[in-house]
Write a protein that holds these residues in place. Structure first.
Motif, short mmCIF file in Angstrom:
data_model
loop_
_atom_site.label_atom_id
_atom_site.label_comp_id
_atom_site.label_asym_id
_atom_site.label_seq_id
_atom_site.Cartn_x
_atom_site.Cartn_y
_atom_site.Cartn_z
N MET A 144 0.97 -1.16 -0.01
CA MET A 144 0.08 0.02 0.02
C MET A 144 0.96 1.32 0.00
N GLU A 145 0.77 2.10 -0.92
CA GLU A 145 1.23 3.32 -1.01
C GLU A 145 1.09 4.30 0.12
N HIS A 146 1.89 5.00 0.75
CA HIS A 146 1.32 5.86 1.93
C HIS A 146 1.32 7.37 1.14
N GLU A 147 0.12 7.89 1.51
CA GLU A 147 -0.13 9.18 0.91
C GLU A 147 0.51 10.35 1.56
N GLN A 148 1.20 11.39 0.87
CA GLN A 148 1.87 12.31 1.47
C GLN A 148 1.05 13.11 2.40
N ILE A 149 1.89 13.47 3.50
CA ILE A 149 1.00 13.97 4.78
C ILE A 149 0.24 15.25 4.41
N HIS A 150 0.58 16.13 3.71
CA HIS A 150 -0.03 17.23 3.25
C HIS A 150 -1.18 16.97 2.51
N LYS A 151 -1.42 16.26 1.80
CA LYS A 151 -2.62 15.57 0.89
C LYS A 151 -3.59 14.71 2.10
N LYS A 152 -3.11 14.09 2.93
CA LYS A 152 -4.08 13.69 3.93
C LYS A 152 -4.41 14.66 4.62
N ILE A 153 -3.97 15.83 5.27
CA ILE A 153 -4.41 16.80 6.02
C ILE A 153 -5.44 17.47 5.13
N GLY A 154 -5.22 17.80 3.88
CA GLY A 154 -6.09 18.32 3.02
C GLY A 154 -7.31 17.49 2.99
N LYS A 155 -7.43 16.12 2.55
CA LYS A 155 -8.58 15.42 2.54
C LYS A 155 -9.28 15.31 4.00
N ASN A 156 -8.65 15.15 4.96
CA ASN A 156 -9.14 15.05 6.37
C ASN A 156 -9.88 16.59 6.77
N LEU A 157 -9.31 17.43 6.36
CA LEU A 157 -10.00 18.84 6.69
C LEU A 157 -11.15 19.11 5.97
N GLN A 158 -11.00 18.68 4.56
CA GLN A 158 -12.47 18.72 3.88
C GLN A 158 -13.55 17.69 4.28
N ASN A 159 -13.17 16.57 4.86
CA ASN A 159 -14.13 15.79 5.41
C ASN A 159 -14.66 16.17 6.69
N ILE A 160 -13.81 16.76 7.48
CA ILE A 160 -14.40 17.44 8.69
C ILE A 160 -15.26 18.67 8.48
N ARG A 161 -14.79 19.39 7.54
CA ARG A 161 -15.47 20.80 7.21
C ARG A 161 -16.81 20.30 6.77
N LYS A 162 -16.93 19.23 5.75
CA LYS A 162 -18.15 18.78 5.08
C LYS A 162 -19.07 18.25 6.15
N ALA A 163 -18.50 17.49 7.14
CA ALA A 163 -19.47 16.70 8.15
C ALA A 163 -20.07 17.66 8.93
N ARG A 164 -19.47 18.82 9.13
CA ARG A 164 -19.74 19.87 9.82
C ARG A 164 -20.79 20.97 9.33
N MET A 165 -21.00 20.53 7.91
CA MET A 165 -21.55 21.54 7.02
C MET A 165 -21.43 22.73 7.20
N LEU A 166 -19.85 23.09 7.07
CA LEU A 166 -19.37 24.44 7.22
C LEU A 166 -18.80 24.62 5.68
N SER A 167 -18.92 25.99 5.59
CA SER A 167 -18.22 26.56 4.30
C SER A 167 -16.88 27.16 4.46
N LEU A 168 -15.98 27.19 3.37
CA LEU A 168 -14.70 27.64 3.59
C LEU A 168 -14.57 28.93 4.41
N ASP A 169 -15.64 29.98 4.01
CA ASP A 169 -15.69 31.18 4.58
C ASP A 169 -15.75 31.04 6.31
N GLN A 170 -16.82 30.05 6.58
CA GLN A 170 -17.00 29.87 8.08
C GLN A 170 -15.85 29.23 8.90
#
Length: 185
Positions: free
Chosen positions: A1-27
């Motif tokens: 299994m290839e490991h994802e670069q850490i900054h890409k993981k951070i980006g994906k997880n940030l987006q998932n957390i933001r969407k799960a909380r139904m927040l916009s980028l502005d919020q």
């Protein structure tokens, strides 16, 4: 299994957390003090955020540091130290996410290595966060507000981490310790 670069993981997880909380980028920008443009770059994996930016995000969203880097886990997780990338590596200070945060567990554990003479200043965590330091070898000086604590051998220390604190290896030998960070409900 290839490991994802850490900054890409951070980006994906940030987006998932933001969407799960139904927040916009502005919020999220308003909550964290990080610009909407920077948040967008992080989510797309176009930017490798600094430790200061990550702290603003985790404090603003009241999440753990490792919730931004964790992957889906099975019920048994074998974490090999040699497979870990340091989450933070700066001038003789290296912090490895040994046991990543899980929402239902409310804690994370880092393995930390400090070279002789190195220092790491940590920003205040959000209210109620506690840190537990468990020494493995060497000596560590920890300063919290106007108090200084010298740890060595197999010492341990617990403190409320909602204020800035500084870790120092003031000796001529490397030191190693574990930090457990507890996040209240």
């Amino acid at each position: 299994m290839e490991h994802e670069q850490i900054h890409k993981k951070i980006g994906k997880n940030l987006q998932n957390i933001r969407k799960a909380r139904m927040l916009s980028l502005d919020q999220v920008a308003e909550l964290t003090g990080v610009s909407k443009a920077m948040l967008g770059q992080i989510e797309r994996g176009d930017s490798n955020p600094t430790i200061s930016i990550i702290w603003k995000i985790v404090n603003g969203l009241h999440i753990s540091f490792t919730s931004l880097i964790e992957e889906d886990r099975s019920t048994v997780t074998h974490i090999r130290f040699d497979d870990l990338e340091p989450l933070l590596a700066e001038q003789g200070y290296r912090s490895f996410p040994q046991i990543p945060f899980e929402q239902k567990k409310k804690f994370e554990i880092y393995s930390v290595q400090m070279e002789p003479g190195s220092t790491h200043a940590s920003e205040a965590h959000h209210e109620g966060v506690e840190e537990y330091i468990l020494m493995v070898r060497g000596k560590l000086r920890l300063s919290i507000l106007n108090e200084t604590y010298d740890l060595d051998g197999k010492d341990a220390l617990r403190f409320t981490a909602d204020q800035p604190h500084v870790y120092e290896n003031v000796t001529d030998e490397a030191c190693a310790y574990y930090t457990l960070i507890y996040y209240p409900a």
